[in-house]
Design a protein around this motif. Structure first.
Motif, mmCIF file in Angstrom:
data_model
loop_
_atom_site.group_PDB
_atom_site.id
_atom_site.type_symbol
_atom_site.label_atom_id
_atom_site.label_comp_id
_atom_site.label_asym_id
_atom_site.label_seq_id
_atom_site.Cartn_x
_atom_site.Cartn_y
_atom_site.Cartn_z
ATOM 1 N N ASP A 87 -8.669 9.449 3.654
ATOM 2 C CA ASP A 87 -8.973 10.742 2.901
ATOM 3 C C ASP A 87 -8.496 11.704 3.922
ATOM 4 O OD1 ASP A 87 -10.353 13.035 2.071
ATOM 5 O OD2 ASP A 87 -12.216 12.074 2.171
ATOM 6 N N TYR A 88 -7.729 12.801 3.661
ATOM 7 C CA TYR A 88 -7.203 13.884 4.531
ATOM 8 C C TYR A 88 -8.323 14.737 4.978
ATOM 9 C CZ TYR A 88 -7.085 17.266 0.891
ATOM 10 O OH TYR A 88 -7.346 18.456 0.080
ATOM 11 N N GLN A 89 -9.224 14.929 4.103
ATOM 12 C CA GLN A 89 -10.298 15.837 4.385
ATOM 13 C C GLN A 89 -11.245 15.469 5.548
ATOM 14 O OE1 GLN A 89 -11.663 16.599 0.394
ATOM 15 N NE2 GLN A 89 -11.394 18.600 0.816
ATOM 16 N N HIS A 90 -11.542 14.045 5.678
ATOM 17 C CA HIS A 90 -12.632 13.476 6.577
ATOM 18 C C HIS A 90 -12.278 12.384 7.604
ATOM 19 C CE1 HIS A 90 -15.369 15.864 4.291
ATOM 20 N NE2 HIS A 90 -14.873 15.202 3.181
ATOM 21 N N GLU A 91 -10.949 11.899 7.196
ATOM 22 C CA GLU A 91 -10.664 10.497 7.917
ATOM 23 C C GLU A 91 -9.374 11.034 8.908
ATOM 24 O OE1 GLU A 91 -12.630 7.115 5.420
ATOM 25 O OE2 GLU A 91 -10.430 7.801 4.785
ATOM 26 N N ILE A 92 -8.785 12.225 8.916
ATOM 27 C CA ILE A 92 -7.776 12.314 9.680
ATOM 28 C C ILE A 92 -7.828 13.385 10.812
ATOM 29 C CG2 ILE A 92 -5.061 13.140 9.868
ATOM 30 C CD1 ILE A 92 -5.016 11.520 6.756
ATOM 31 N N ALA A 108 -15.564 9.290 22.035
ATOM 32 C CA ALA A 108 -16.729 9.247 20.920
ATOM 33 C C ALA A 108 -17.461 8.132 20.706
ATOM 34 C CB ALA A 108 -15.926 9.771 19.769
ATOM 35 N N MET A 109 -16.756 6.885 21.355
ATOM 36 C CA MET A 109 -17.355 5.607 21.205
ATOM 37 C C MET A 109 -18.051 4.925 22.085
ATOM 38 S SD MET A 109 -13.888 4.408 18.832
ATOM 39 C CE MET A 109 -14.950 2.854 18.227
ATOM 40 N N LEU A 110 -17.806 5.236 23.522
ATOM 41 C CA LEU A 110 -18.477 4.421 24.610
ATOM 42 C C LEU A 110 -19.575 5.008 25.057
ATOM 43 C CD1 LEU A 110 -14.967 3.496 26.125
ATOM 44 C CD2 LEU A 110 -16.250 2.117 24.775
ATOM 45 N N ASP A 111 -20.502 4.333 25.506
ATOM 46 C CA ASP A 111 -21.647 4.566 26.332
ATOM 47 C C ASP A 111 -21.490 3.671 27.633
ATOM 48 O OD1 ASP A 111 -23.485 6.176 24.526
ATOM 49 O OD2 ASP A 111 -23.901 4.263 23.366
ATOM 50 N N PRO A 112 -21.921 4.460 28.559
ATOM 51 C CA PRO A 112 -21.937 3.897 30.041
ATOM 52 C C PRO A 112 -22.143 2.303 29.907
ATOM 53 C CG PRO A 112 -23.135 5.929 30.298
ATOM 54 C CD PRO A 112 -23.276 5.818 28.727
ATOM 55 N N PRO A 249 -12.740 5.813 10.038
ATOM 56 C CA PRO A 249 -14.030 6.057 9.637
ATOM 57 C C PRO A 249 -14.539 7.483 9.883
ATOM 58 C CG PRO A 249 -13.959 3.860 10.667
ATOM 59 C CD PRO A 249 -12.912 4.742 11.054
ATOM 60 N N ARG A 250 -15.159 8.139 9.011
ATOM 61 C CA ARG A 250 -15.633 9.492 9.097
ATOM 62 C C ARG A 250 -16.651 9.426 10.059
ATOM 63 N NH1 ARG A 250 -17.966 13.730 4.577
ATOM 64 N NH2 ARG A 250 -18.522 15.625 5.891
ATOM 65 N N ILE A 251 -17.388 8.472 10.137
ATOM 66 C CA ILE A 251 -18.663 8.503 11.262
ATOM 67 C C ILE A 251 -18.250 8.702 12.538
ATOM 68 C CG2 ILE A 251 -18.845 6.003 11.220
ATOM 69 C CD1 ILE A 251 -21.628 6.018 11.523
ATOM 70 N N ILE A 252 -16.916 8.082 12.912
ATOM 71 C CA ILE A 252 -16.366 8.127 14.199
ATOM 72 C C ILE A 252 -15.560 9.534 14.246
ATOM 73 C CG2 ILE A 252 -14.861 7.097 15.763
ATOM 74 C CD1 ILE A 252 -15.508 4.461 14.684
ATOM 75 N N LEU A 253 -14.610 9.805 13.295
ATOM 76 C CA LEU A 253 -13.994 11.013 13.124
ATOM 77 C C LEU A 253 -14.600 12.287 13.480
ATOM 78 C CD1 LEU A 253 -10.713 11.119 12.825
ATOM 79 C CD2 LEU A 253 -11.930 9.142 12.733
ATOM 80 N N ASP A 254 -16.026 12.209 12.928
ATOM 81 C CA ASP A 254 -16.597 13.610 12.976
ATOM 82 C C ASP A 254 -16.890 13.762 14.476
ATOM 83 O OD1 ASP A 254 -16.619 14.150 10.309
ATOM 84 O OD2 ASP A 254 -18.738 13.397 10.081
ATOM 85 N N LYS A 258 -15.733 16.904 17.238
ATOM 86 C CA LYS A 258 -16.503 17.863 18.015
ATOM 87 C C LYS A 258 -15.967 17.857 19.543
ATOM 88 C CE LYS A 258 -20.595 15.854 17.981
ATOM 89 N NZ LYS A 258 -22.084 15.646 17.793
ATOM 90 N N ILE A 259 -15.301 16.880 19.939
ATOM 91 C CA ILE A 259 -14.718 16.754 21.400
ATOM 92 C C ILE A 259 -13.440 17.591 21.170
ATOM 93 C CG2 ILE A 259 -13.821 15.526 23.224
ATOM 94 C CD1 ILE A 259 -15.330 12.871 22.302
ATOM 95 N N HIS A 260 -12.538 17.206 20.465
ATOM 96 C CA HIS A 260 -11.477 18.017 19.831
ATOM 97 C C HIS A 260 -11.694 19.615 19.803
ATOM 98 C CE1 HIS A 260 -7.484 18.689 18.427
ATOM 99 N NE2 HIS A 260 -7.963 19.350 17.443
ATOM 100 N N GLN A 261 -12.744 19.983 19.152
ATOM 101 C CA GLN A 261 -13.256 21.506 18.821
ATOM 102 C C GLN A 261 -13.519 22.265 20.445
ATOM 103 O OE1 GLN A 261 -16.790 20.989 16.682
ATOM 104 N NE2 GLN A 261 -15.456 21.583 14.614
#
Length: 393
Positions: A87-92, A108-112, A249-254, A258-261
């Motif tokens: 989905d170009y709106q939420h997954e790219i 975005a995915m890793l904890d210490p 997946p949107r849950i990760i891309l969102d 934020k980091i990209h912003q």
């Protein structure tokens, strides 16, 4: 005065690739086979679109995730080439090269303390990005006898209760190794069994020579646990445009967004407009460059055979990874002395991990004339080594 530096960043070593590149720049008549950058100019119609965007005054920020038109074209490109639906709106997300995408995905995915499995030898950024994201990199040493492919058994043996993420660096830099569908299916079963996530760096996906690239994200049950990284640098000869993308997946891309912003805002606007044209009208360009790379690849393999230099056949990217163990030198010594005596720059295999010892990386993203001259010089060098010369000037 208090130490101004982060303890983490001080422990990270500079890239072993750039060291030799910098030396070559100061050396007259040197030939570099060390940098993974296409020698082709960006196709003119792509450059023209970038110029046109400037003439039209399209010099403002785009949305953080990228131009709508570009994200739509990325979605179309991935579907027609790799059977991936996003989905170009939420997954790219459009990023500043594939390198930024790798960085923000890990952050975005890793904890210490989360462990990141990294098949090696591989691209130099994965390990430091894992460290900077507070993860713990865990190398999986790939073997030449397996054509430098990741096996399910090697993956299974490396997993611990702390393992969260697997990097899939195929087609591979520096080895040129690829993963066939049966290899990916076996790895995917282990990933699902242990509930892992995957960063699949597919920046060289357009450059395979015996069969079409297959993305692990296209396999059953893998799209929802995979971030696919790709871009325009290698496929469309757009390294300086600094443009890549991440899909997942949107849950990760969102969270990546934020980091990209905060760190980037958006990828370069001119580059994004040029990339729209690259995807709409650049398939023939990619095919032409792939055919040229394949001719160079075959030439190198032929020359290595003539020299008696052991090298497994690479089927992707634009690198060869010949073995130099017969000479009793470290990869660093071999590359340094080759540069001193013959003015040919290659990259020591250890730049891509300790298991790269005994190998060197040669890029064939150079003209056939340059390759011929460089291989003539290399043949002279190794003939001297075999004759008892230690290779030093």
């Amino acid at each position: 005065m208090r130490n101004p530096l982060s303890k983490t960043i001080v422990t990270i070593q500079p890239s072993g690739i750039r060291k030799f590149f910098d030396i070559v720049n100061e050396m007259e008549d040197a030939i570099s086979l060390g940098v993974g950058e296409p020698d082709f100019d960006t196709p003119w119609h792509i450059r023209d679109e970038g110029i046109y965007s400037l003439e039209k005054g399209r010099t403002f920020y785009t949305s953080n995730a990228g131009l709508k038109e570009l994200k739509i074209e990325i979605a179309k490109y991935l579907f027609r080439n790799y059977d991936l639906q996003y989905d170009y709106q939420h997954e790219i997300i459009v990023t500043v090269g594939g390198s930024e995408a790798i960085d923000i995905a890990m952050r975005a995915m890793l904890d210490p303390g989360d462990e990141v499995l990294i098949p090696m030898p591989s691209y130099v950024s994965y390990l430091p990005c894992a460290v900077l994201a507070n993860g713990v990199p865990v190398p999986i040493n790939l073997k030449a006898e397996n054509d430098f492919r990741l096996t399910a058994e090697e993956l299974e043996a490396a997993i611990t209760p702390k393992t969260k993420l697997l990097v899939m660096p195929f087609p591979n830099n520096p080895t040129g190794a690829i993963m066939e569908k049966k290899d990916l299916e076996a790895v995917a079963e282990v990933v699902k069994k242990h509930d892992l996530f995957v960063i699949s760096d597919e920046i060289y996906s357009a450059l395979t020579y015996t069969e079409k690239h297959i993305s692990i994200a296209s396999l059953p049950g893998m799209k929802e646990r995979t971030i696919v990284i790709n871009g325009f640098s290698k496929s469309h000869a757009m390294t300086g445009w600094r443009l890549g993308y991440a899909c997942g997946p949107r849950i990760i891309l969102d969270q990546m967004l934020k980091i990209h912003q905060y760190a980037i805002m958006c990828a370069p606007t001119t580059s994004q407009y040029a990339a729209v044209d690259a995807l709409r009208a650049g398939d023939e360009d990619v095919q032409r460059m792939r055919e040229e790379y394949n001719g160079r690849r075959r030439y190198l393999m032929h020359r290595f055979e003539e020299m008696g230099l052991e090298c497994f056949e690479p089927y992707g990217a634009f690198y060869c990874f010949p073995c130099i163990k017969e000479f009793g030198m470290t990869s660093e010594e071999f590359a340094t002395n080759l540069l001193k005596t013959e003015k040919v720059a290659v990259v020591p295999g250890t730049a891509f991990g300790d298991c790269g010892e005994g190998f060197i990386r040669i890029s064939y993203a150079y003209s056939l004339d340059n390759l011929k001259e460089a291989l003539d010089r290399m043949e002279h060098y190794i003939t001297g080594l075999r004759g008892g010369n230690n290779g030093e000037a």
